[in-house]
Design a protein around this motif. Structure first.
Motif, PDB file in Angstrom:
ATOM      1  N   GLY A 152      34.495  35.154  40.288  1.00 21.22           N
ATOM      2  CA  GLY A 152      35.817  35.779  40.146  1.00 21.22           C
ATOM      3  C   GLY A 152      36.745  35.434  41.291  1.00 21.22           C
ATOM      4  O   GLY A 152      37.926  35.135  41.087  1.00 21.22           O
ATOM      5  N   VAL A 153      36.222  35.458  42.504  1.00 21.93           N
ATOM      6  CA  VAL A 153      37.039  35.100  43.667  1.00 21.93           C
ATOM      7  C   VAL A 153      37.458  33.633  43.588  1.00 21.93           C
ATOM      8  O   VAL A 153      38.611  33.272  43.903  1.00 21.93           O
ATOM      9  N   SER A 154      36.554  32.778  43.155  1.00 19.42           N
ATOM     10  CA  SER A 154      36.882  31.350  43.049  1.00 19.42           C
ATOM     11  C   SER A 154      37.984  31.113  42.024  1.00 19.42           C
ATOM     12  O   SER A 154      38.925  30.331  42.256  1.00 19.42           O
ATOM     13  N   VAL A 155      37.867  31.774  40.866  1.00 14.95           N
ATOM     14  CA  VAL A 155      38.894  31.607  39.834  1.00 14.95           C
ATOM     15  C   VAL A 155      40.237  32.146  40.331  1.00 14.95           C
ATOM     16  O   VAL A 155      41.291  31.533  40.096  1.00 14.95           O
ATOM     17  N   ALA A 156      40.219  33.264  41.039  1.00 19.18           N
ATOM     18  CA  ALA A 156      41.475  33.814  41.565  1.00 19.18           C
ATOM     19  C   ALA A 156      42.099  32.866  42.588  1.00 19.18           C
ATOM     20  O   ALA A 156      43.325  32.671  42.603  1.00 19.18           O
ATOM     21  N   LEU A 157      41.279  32.277  43.432  1.00 16.83           N
ATOM     22  CA  LEU A 157      41.791  31.336  44.442  1.00 16.83           C
ATOM     23  C   LEU A 157      42.378  30.092  43.773  1.00 16.83           C
ATOM     24  O   LEU A 157      43.449  29.615  44.176  1.00 16.83           O
ATOM     25  N   VAL A 158      41.713  29.585  42.740  1.00 11.12           N
ATOM     26  CA  VAL A 158      42.242  28.417  42.017  1.00 11.12           C
ATOM     27  C   VAL A 158      43.565  28.771  41.346  1.00 11.12           C
ATOM     28  O   VAL A 158      44.512  27.968  41.331  1.00 11.12           O
TER      29      VAL A 158
END
Length: 104
Positions: free
Chosen positions: A83-89
């Motif tokens: 989830g954090v990775s998708v938000a950062l992208v």
């Protein structure tokens, strides 16, 4: 516990015939009915726990709880990192699109 339970043998009297049998009706050799032995009933409980086996049972249950807990925490951590990775992208793409629109 796993032994079969046999019903008690039939104790009803044999039915009597109304006519008198002749020598032709009586068989020469008659086999006796098989006798089924009675199953002894145990007076002790089905499962006996000694202190050692109770301790092993508790230790095994604790190990299962720890393993299941570790797996669930690992899955939760994987979902959180994704989830954090998708938000950062999403933030990076938003900034790139905003920069592309401003300079175009």
């Amino acid at each position: 516990m796993f032994t079969p339970k046999y019903p008690p043998p039939d104790t009803a009297p044999a039915p009597t015939l109304a006519r008198v049998p002749t020598t032709a009706d009586i068989p020469a050799v008659q086999a006796p009915a098989p006798v089924v032995p009675a199953v002894p009933v145990s007076q002790r409980p089905a499962v006996q726990l000694t202190p050692g086996s109770a301790l092993a049972l508790v230790a095994g249950g604790g190990a299962v709880v720890l393993v299941v807990g570790a797996v669930l925490v690992s899955m939760l951590l994987a979902v959180a990192i994704t989830g954090v990775s998708v938000a950062l992208v999403a933030v990076v793409l938003r900034l790139l699109l905003k920069d592309l629109n401003n300079h175009g």
